[in-house]
Design a protein around this motif. Structure first.
Motif, PDB file in Angstrom:
ATOM      1  N   THR A   6       0.856  -1.185   0.000  1.00 61.60           N
ATOM      2  CA  THR A   6       0.000   0.000   0.000  1.00 61.60           C
ATOM      3  C   THR A   6       0.894   1.237   0.000  1.00 61.60           C
ATOM      4  O   THR A   6       2.096   1.135   0.256  1.00 61.60           O
ATOM      5  N   PRO A   7       0.324   2.421  -0.253  1.00 64.05           N
ATOM      6  CA  PRO A   7       1.145   3.634  -0.195  1.00 64.05           C
ATOM      7  C   PRO A   7       1.870   3.815   1.146  1.00 64.05           C
ATOM      8  O   PRO A   7       2.983   4.351   1.183  1.00 64.05           O
ATOM      9  N   ARG A  38       6.459   5.946  -5.086  1.00 61.86           N
ATOM     10  CA  ARG A  38       5.020   6.205  -4.954  1.00 61.86           C
ATOM     11  C   ARG A  38       4.383   6.380  -6.331  1.00 61.86           C
ATOM     12  O   ARG A  38       3.317   5.826  -6.605  1.00 61.86           O
ATOM     13  N   PHE A  42       1.852   3.636  -7.348  1.00 65.30           N
ATOM     14  CA  PHE A  42       0.495   4.087  -7.034  1.00 65.30           C
ATOM     15  C   PHE A  42       0.082   5.355  -7.769  1.00 65.30           C
ATOM     16  O   PHE A  42      -0.948   5.946  -7.454  1.00 65.30           O
ATOM     17  N   PRO A  46       0.213   3.219 -12.813  1.00 70.95           N
ATOM     18  CA  PRO A  46       1.179   2.332 -12.160  1.00 70.95           C
ATOM     19  C   PRO A  46       1.709   1.286 -13.140  1.00 70.95           C
ATOM     20  O   PRO A  46       0.937   0.705 -13.911  1.00 70.95           O
ATOM     21  N   TYR A  49       4.527  -3.279  -9.411  1.00 71.17           N
ATOM     22  CA  TYR A  49       3.694  -3.807  -8.339  1.00 71.17           C
ATOM     23  C   TYR A  49       4.596  -4.347  -7.241  1.00 71.17           C
ATOM     24  O   TYR A  49       5.737  -4.725  -7.497  1.00 71.17           O
TER      25      TYR A  49
END
Length: 159
Positions: A6-7, A38, A42, A46, A49
Motif C-alpha cells: 500500500t502507499p 510512490r 500508485f 502504475p 507492483y
C-alpha cells in the motif's frame, strides 16, 4: 503473511531496496526516492507492483517482491518479471521468500501468464540454491545487456 503493498509501505520498500543494494555490494546504485516509488507503484499509471512479506507474529515487514509485466512474443501472453526479491537476514529460512514467489506464481496462473522470470547475481550461491530448490532453472543461453547513464543518454540523443 504476504500482502499487496500500500502507499503506507513506501518508506519500508525504500529501506528494503537499500538493504538489498548493500547486500549486493552496490549501495550507491540505490537512488530511488520515495516520490519515485510512490509514482511508479500508485501513481496515475502504475507500471510496477509490490508485495510485502510480514512477520506472522508481529506483522512487521521482513521482505518484499517488486515486479512488473513483461511480454513473450513467442507465447503471445504476458509474464511477470521479478525485479527485486529481498528478505531481511533475520527472517531468512522461515518461508517468506518462498511465500513471495508462490504469490507471484499464483498471480501468473490466475491471469494466464506463462512465465515468471528474474535475474540473480552469479556469486549469490544461497539465492541460486534456493531458486533451484523451487524448480527454477537458469537460462544459460541468454546474456543480459544494459544501457544506463551517459551511454544511454548518448545513444538516445536526438540526431
Amino acid at each position: 503473511m504476504i500482502r499487496t503493498a500500500t502507499p503506507a509501505d513506501i518508506p519500508v520498500i525504500r529501506a528494503l531496496i537499500r538493504e538489498l543494494a548493500d547486500y549486493e555490494k552496490v549501495p550507491h546504485e540505490a537512488r530511488a526516492t520515495e516520490a519515485q516509488l510512490r509514482d511508479a507503484l500508485f501513481g496515475e499509471h502504475p507500471a510496477v507492483y509490490a508485495h510485502i512479506a510480514a512477520d506472522d507474529t508481529t506483522g512487521d515487514p521482513v521482505g518484499f517482491a517488486l515486479w512488473f509485466l513483461n511480454f513473450s512474443t513467442w507465447r503471445g501472453v504476458h509474464g511477470i518479471y521479478l525485479e527485486d526479491l529481498y528478505v531481511r537476514p533475520t527472517a531468512r529460512g522461515t518461508g517468506h521468500g518462498k511465500a513471495l514467489l508462490t504469490e507471484l506464481a499464483r498471480i501468473c496462473v490466475e491471469r494466464g501468464y506463462q512465465r515468471l522470470e528474474w535475474s540473480v547475481l552469479d556469486w549469490n550461491a544461497p539465492s541460486i540454491a534456493f531458486y533451484e530448490s523451487l524448480g527454477a532453472r537458469p537460462q544459460d543461453e541468454w546474456t543480459v545487456y544494459r544501457l544506463t547513464d551517459e551511454v544511454l543518454a548518448r545513444l538516445g540523443r536526438p540526431v
